[in-house]
Design an enzyme around this catalytic site. Structure first.
Site, PDB file in Angstrom:
ATOM      1  N   GLY A 243       0.815  -1.214   0.000  1.00 55.69           N
ATOM      2  CA  GLY A 243       0.000   0.000   0.000  1.00 55.69           C
ATOM      3  C   GLY A 243       0.846   1.259   0.000  1.00 55.69           C
ATOM      4  O   GLY A 243       0.347   2.346  -0.273  1.00 55.69           O
ATOM      5  N   ARG A 244       2.114   1.095   0.330  1.00 49.42           N
ATOM      6  CA  ARG A 244       2.990   2.282   0.316  1.00 49.42           C
ATOM      7  C   ARG A 244       4.428   1.894  -0.014  1.00 49.42           C
ATOM      8  O   ARG A 244       5.361   2.578   0.375  1.00 49.42           O
ATOM      9  CB  ARG A 244       2.928   2.969   1.660  1.00 49.42           C
ATOM     10  CG  ARG A 244       3.240   2.031   2.803  1.00 49.42           C
ATOM     11  CD  ARG A 244       3.627   2.817   3.967  1.00 49.42           C
ATOM     12  NE  ARG A 244       3.612   1.992   5.168  1.00 49.42           N
ATOM     13  CZ  ARG A 244       3.941   2.467   6.329  1.00 49.42           C
ATOM     14  NH1 ARG A 244       4.288   3.719   6.440  1.00 49.42           N
ATOM     15  NH2 ARG A 244       3.919   1.686   7.382  1.00 49.42           N
TER      16      ARG A 244
ATOM     17  N   GLY B 127      -0.211   6.216   1.489  1.00 54.63           N
ATOM     18  CA  GLY B 127       0.933   5.709   0.734  1.00 54.63           C
ATOM     19  C   GLY B 127       2.276   6.252   1.223  1.00 54.63           C
ATOM     20  O   GLY B 127       3.312   5.968   0.641  1.00 54.63           O
TER      21      GLY B 127
ATOM     22  N   ARG C 266       5.983 -12.654   1.064  1.00 51.29           N
ATOM     23  CA  ARG C 266       5.463 -12.885   2.414  1.00 51.29           C
ATOM     24  C   ARG C 266       4.602 -14.131   2.460  1.00 51.29           C
ATOM     25  O   ARG C 266       4.081 -14.566   1.427  1.00 51.29           O
ATOM     26  CB  ARG C 266       4.554 -11.706   2.808  1.00 51.29           C
ATOM     27  CG  ARG C 266       5.260 -10.388   2.800  1.00 51.29           C
ATOM     28  CD  ARG C 266       4.432  -9.307   2.106  1.00 51.29           C
ATOM     29  NE  ARG C 266       5.285  -8.136   1.833  1.00 51.29           N
ATOM     30  CZ  ARG C 266       5.592  -7.232   2.734  1.00 51.29           C
ATOM     31  NH1 ARG C 266       5.060  -7.309   3.926  1.00 51.29           N
ATOM     32  NH2 ARG C 266       6.403  -6.243   2.446  1.00 51.29           N
TER      33      ARG C 266
ATOM     34  N   ASP D 265       1.253 -11.253   6.926  1.00 53.79           N
ATOM     35  CA  ASP D 265       1.732 -10.407   5.819  1.00 53.79           C
ATOM     36  C   ASP D 265       3.083  -9.767   6.151  1.00 53.79           C
ATOM     37  O   ASP D 265       3.694  -9.153   5.282  1.00 53.79           O
ATOM     38  CB  ASP D 265       0.700  -9.328   5.461  1.00 53.79           C
ATOM     39  CG  ASP D 265       0.220  -8.559   6.671  1.00 53.79           C
ATOM     40  OD1 ASP D 265      -0.352  -9.192   7.582  1.00 53.79           O
ATOM     41  OD2 ASP D 265       0.429  -7.339   6.734  1.00 53.79           O
ATOM     42  N   ASN D 266       3.531  -9.908   7.378  1.00 53.14           N
ATOM     43  CA  ASN D 266       4.838  -9.366   7.746  1.00 53.14           C
ATOM     44  C   ASN D 266       5.871 -10.475   7.934  1.00 53.14           C
ATOM     45  O   ASN D 266       6.942 -10.240   8.500  1.00 53.14           O
ATOM     46  CB  ASN D 266       4.729  -8.534   9.028  1.00 53.14           C
ATOM     47  CG  ASN D 266       3.928  -7.257   8.812  1.00 53.14           C
ATOM     48  OD1 ASN D 266       3.827  -6.774   7.689  1.00 53.14           O
ATOM     49  ND2 ASN D 266       3.352  -6.720   9.868  1.00 53.14           N
TER      50      ASN D 266
ATOM     51  N   ASP E  30       9.369  -5.641   7.668  1.00 56.81           N
ATOM     52  CA  ASP E  30       8.353  -4.659   8.061  1.00 56.81           C
ATOM     53  C   ASP E  30       8.504  -4.217   9.521  1.00 56.81           C
ATOM     54  O   ASP E  30       7.762  -4.644  10.416  1.00 56.81           O
ATOM     55  CB  ASP E  30       6.931  -5.195   7.796  1.00 56.81           C
ATOM     56  CG  ASP E  30       6.549  -5.017   6.338  1.00 56.81           C
ATOM     57  OD1 ASP E  30       7.426  -4.654   5.533  1.00 56.81           O
ATOM     58  OD2 ASP E  30       5.368  -5.241   6.006  1.00 56.81           O
TER      59      ASP E  30
END
Ligand code: AMP
Ligand code: MG
Length: 495
Positions: free
Chosen positions: A98-99, A132, A189, A260-261, A270
């Site tokens: 997302g960023r 973002g 991931r 997701d990390n 992350d």
């Protein structure tokens, strides 16, 4: 967009298509959003050397523009990747970069390949409600921590540079925007596999696994079914167990161990509201939004296994339940071995004895009861000679119940004497216990100076953390806990 100076070294950088070659199902093609009037906040020559960047490249305007996402070398196809993930135990079917925007891969002369991501470079198709952006504070924390982790021998993504700007960004307060250049062989991931599995796209899961094996698991290259995909799962389980064992010995709490990390390469990935253990407290929660303590320090090994189980489920179309169970069964013994050997090294013990687990657990219990400073205690271990000394008194003073520590030290000395070779004990301990740890108050001081336009403290801290075992002249204050009465640093997810 084009580079400003066509003849610059920066414009000659070549980004290969890496992950993006898999196609539009896996990534969105996306140009970074320009960062107004960027300047370099930090530049890491160690990582530049890994990428074979020419010395002095950071002095080029074109490099700063690249690090800010304002101008990329011709032919670069930048992308954001889709993924999903279990966040605090609940499945979120679509997340994604997302960023973060990947510029592609740089191949080094040594045959290594590194994906270069710009974190904080504007919105993508996966930004949901976010802007973002990343703030200067969080990019400095990630920059310093990822380098600290690397030099502690803990696998991690690396940090090349931070581009700063006066661009305001709204968080709890208004902060300024910055872009972090981060580097890893791959940022894949667990959640990437979950995304395709739960979307019912078994073919994409297989494409993804074959891509990962081909690029990052040389030991499995050329393997075939049956066994290929179960071996892939097992390799990730083992890397994850080893990673978390290293976190536990270093006293590192990640803070947001959502799937997701979790890197499939077993890298620390992350950095958000992480923290290094100072006053030892097994239930330490560094993330102030983690109300239930799901990601408390002492829960990390269990959560890592839970996450491996989520990955196994996402590989359900390729690996049978029985094979997945076998692979997952490798976690606990691997974690235990790696944790014990890490703790033995911290105690200067170079062979294994049956009483070691008890000796280690009793020490950790005593540290917890006293809430003693974890780095300070272990940094002193190297100097504990075979006989009681004034150092014993100083250490005992850290414990409310000094007798507990004296009794433990007596047992420890018997154990160390049985091993023999005192110089080796001291050398092993001093190579395993950093003097300088990224304590929150140190990071905060560097952040506040940088927010006021002085980046010298970021550089100074980086120099200590890249060489944390040796005593640096004039740096005694950096080895000490935060002064009594200092306002504790509150670390939230809003980065
Ligand atoms: P994190 O907690 O940083 O691991 O992020 C979780 C998800 O939120 C990921 O999909 C991120 O890309 C996304 N995210 C976090 N911060 C932002 C932001 N400022 N703008 C857009 N997306 C974000
Ligand atoms: Mg994340």
């Amino acid at each position: 967009m084009t580079t400003r100076a066509a003849s610059s070294e920066t414009s000659r950088l070549h980004f290969d298509q890496g992950y993006a070659r898999l196609g539009a199902e896996f990534v969105e093609e996306r140009t970074p959003t320009p960062l107004p009037a960027p300047y370099l906040v930090a530049f890491n020559p160690d990582v530049a050397a890994l990428l074979d960047l020419p010395p002095g490249i950071e002095r080029e305007t074109a490099f700063v523009e690249l690090a800010a996402g304002n101008a990329v070398p011709p032919g670069t196809k930048s992308t954001a990747a889709v993924y999903a993930g279990h966040q605090f135990g609940s499945y979120v079917p679509q997340l994604g970069d997302g960023r973060a925007i990947s510029l592609g891969e740089i191949a080094s002369a040594r045959g290594e390949r590194f994906e270069w991501q710009l974190k904080g470079s504007g919105t993508t198709a996966f930004s949901r409600f976010g802007d973002g952006r990343a703030v200067l504070r969080s990019t400095i924390r990630e920059y310093l921590c990822s380098e600290a982790m690397h030099h502690l021998g803990i696998p991690t993504t690396r940090a090349l540079a931070i581009a700063g700007s006066r661009e305001p960004v709204q968080r709890e307060t208004v902060e300024s925007a910055a872009v972090l250049s981060r580097i890893a062989p791959s940022h894949l991931r667990f959640g990437t596999f979950e995304y395709f599995h739960y979307a019912g796209n078994a073919e994409a899961v297989k494409t993804l696994v074959d891509y990962a094996i081909d690029g990052f698991f040389p030991e499995l290259k050329g393997s075939s079914q049956p066994g290929r995909y179960a071996a892939f799962l097992r390799a990730i389980v083992l890397r994850t167990a080893d990673l978390v064992a290293r976190w536990q010995t270093a006293g590192f709490a990640h803070g947001v161990m959502n799937t997701d990390n979790m890197s499939i390469l077993g890298l620390t990935l992350d950095y958000g509201p992480f923290g290094f253990m100072e006053a030892y407290e097994p239930g330490f929660v560094c993330n102030h939004s983690d109300y239930g303590g799901r990601y408390a320090f002492d829960r990390q090994p269990g959560v890592a296994l839970w996450n491996c189980r989520a990955l196994a489920a996402a590989l359900g179309s390729l690996v049978t339940k029985a094979d997945a169970e076998t692979a997952l069964g490798a976690f606990e013994p691997a974690f235990r071995d790696a944790f014990l050997s890490g703790m033995r090294a911290k105690l200067g013990l170079s062979n294994a004895q049956p009483e070691d687990p008890r000796l280690i657990v009793d020490l950790l219990d005593a540290l917890a009861a006293a809430r003693a400073d974890y780095p300070t205690f272990f940094a002193a271990v190297a100097e504990l000679g075979p006989e009681p000394s004034p150092l014993d008194q100083r250490l005992a003073a850290m414990f409310g119940e000094p007798q507990t520590l004296r009794a433990w030290l007596a047992r420890y000395r018997i154990r160390a004497a049985r091993q023999g070779d005192e110089p080796r004990r001291a050398a092993t301990a001093s190579a395993a216990n950093p003097r300088y740890v990224l304590r929150n108050h140190l990071a905060q001081t560097a952040i506040e100076a940088a927010e006021a336009g002085d980046f010298g403290e970021v550089e100074r801290l980086w120099k200590l953390l890249r060489d944390p075992y040796r005593e640096h002249p004039g740096a005694a204050a950096y080895a000490r806990p935060a002064p009594a009465g200092a306002v504790p640093v509150c670390v939230s997810c809003s980065s």
